[in-house]
Design a protein around this motif. Structure first.
Motif: not given
Ligand code: ZN
Ligand code: NAD
Length: 358
Positions: A132-134, A180-182, A243-245, A260-262, A264-266
């Motif tokens: 939904h993000d990408s 996590a991106e939501v 959250g991505h830094t 997973t990406h999410g 780590a972002v969380m």
């Molecule tokens: Zn992301």
């Protein structure tokens, strides 16, 4: 639900609903393409390709190519194979690519579409929550051994058809990654959405179709609003990096695949919330947020092996950094993101306190 994306280079729709794939045939017929080229991966292909193919117009020839699943899809060698396959199968400038899969397939197939014969049309048919993000915003890319997404261009799709029925085969870990991106979209732009998520979603395996349509649609609207203001990421689009830094630093140092990406972002978002409290006096109840994400199966801890120095070095390489000083997206309040330079001492103090927390 339908969301219109307006960028300076193109306007297009994102259709989000159960059974949305049934709209594909009509959309394709309207465009008079010479041939279709479906790019999918070795997981999504066996699960869902027949459903997709059943919707294609009878008189439109379609060829398909299945790439390795996950990040492996974004290798240079796979990109090259995709282009060769296109040429061997007689794809021309009036042919169309269909990106059928998660963010990895979307990024790869979008890049193939952007570069084959200097650019042909493509449709995004996302099959993950993360997508939904990408799938929105037009960023396409492949990886180099030394860096993710290092080769790419902006190329917007013709339409995004987001059939939430495809999400039913996703493993929980992938739901967790995308969700996590939501949460990120809610934190940076929509206190109402955050409230809705925290009150209604207490288990990732019990999200109903209606909930998916609402939360993914709202996430896409938020992303669309940012992207339409800043298509090529020169300014406000940076807020999408909330959250991505630290998230990227965790992904890079853990070795891709451990988190997973999410996930780590969380962890990165929790860190950014603490930094926001220290630096901007954010008054949000972080412990309540952490309690909720634990309930959903997220880890909120900085991994034990990751030292501050290691993390800081990785954060300095973040694309938001200016002259080696890390910039973070912080929140003045939920829905009010700001890009701030964070001094090393504050980054370290917060990192250490956060790491020691139970
Ligand atoms: Zn992301
Ligand atoms: P992904 O495409 O690798 O999908 C994750 C896994 O789920 C893969 O193994 C895939 O085969 C499997 N899968 C996909 N759909 C499935 C389904 N319906 N049922 C069962 N399994 C399914 O990854 P992702 O998490 O969707 O996206 C991550 C990628 O997106 C990264 O490469 C990232 O760089 C990229 N990304 C791009 C943007 C952008 O703006 N272009 C934004 C964010 C992320």
């Amino acid at each position: 639900m339908k969301v219109e994306i307006n960028t300076p280079s193109k306007s297009y729709s994102v259709i989000i609903k159960s059974g949305a794939i049934k709209l594909l045939g009509k959309q394709l017929n309207a465009k008079k393409y010479t041939k279709l080229y479906i790019i999918t991966d070795q997981t999504v292909g066996p699960l869902h390709l027949d459903t997709l193919k059943a919707q294609l117009p009878n008189d439109l020839e379609a060829v398909e190519f299945q790439v390795p699943s996950g990040e492996q899809a974004k290798q240079f060698s796979v990109y090259e194979q995709c282009l060769e396959f296109a040429l061997e199968n007689g794809l021309d400038r009036n042919s169309c690519i269909i990106a059928f899969g998660g963010g990895a397939v979307g990024d790869l197939a979008g890049f193939v579409a952007a570069t084959y014969m200097r650019g042909i049309d493509f449709f995004q048919i996302p099959t993950t929550i993360l997508a939904h993000d990408s799938a929105v915003g037009g960023k396409t890319a492949i990886n180099l051994p030394l860096g993710k997404n290092m080769v790419g261009v902006f190329h917007q799709p013709e339409t995004v058809i987001y059939d939430i029925d495809f999400l039913k085969t996703l493993p929980t870990s992938e739901i967790r990654s995308g969700f996590a991106e939501v949460v990120k979209h809610a934190l940076i732009a929509d206190p109402q959405l955050l409230k809705y998520l925290m009150e209604n979603i207490t288990s990732l395996s019990e999200i109903t179709d209606d909930m998916f349509v609402y939360i993914l649609g709202r996430g896409i609207e938020i992303k669309a609003a940012v992207v339409s203001e800043d298509e090529k990421e020169t300014g406000v689009r940076a807020v999408l990096n909330f959250g991505h830094t630290l998230g990227h630093a965790i992904e890079a140092t853990a070795g891709y695949g451990k988190y997973t990406h999410g996930e780590a972002v969380m962890i990165g978002m929790v860190y950014a919330l603490y930094l926001s409290k220290e630096k901007l006096g954010l008054t949000y109840d972080i412990s309540k947020f952490i309690e909720w994400i634990h309930q959903l199966g997220y880890d909120s801890h900085i991994p034990n092996y990751l030292s501050f120095d290691q993390a800081f070095q990785a954060m300095q390489r973040d694309k938001k950094s200016v002259a080696n000083k890390p910039y973070f997206v912080l929140l003045a309040s939920v829905g009010k993101p700001v890009l701030e330079e964070v001094e090393k001492s504050l980054a370290e103090k917060t990192f250490i306190t956060f790491k020691q927390m139970e």
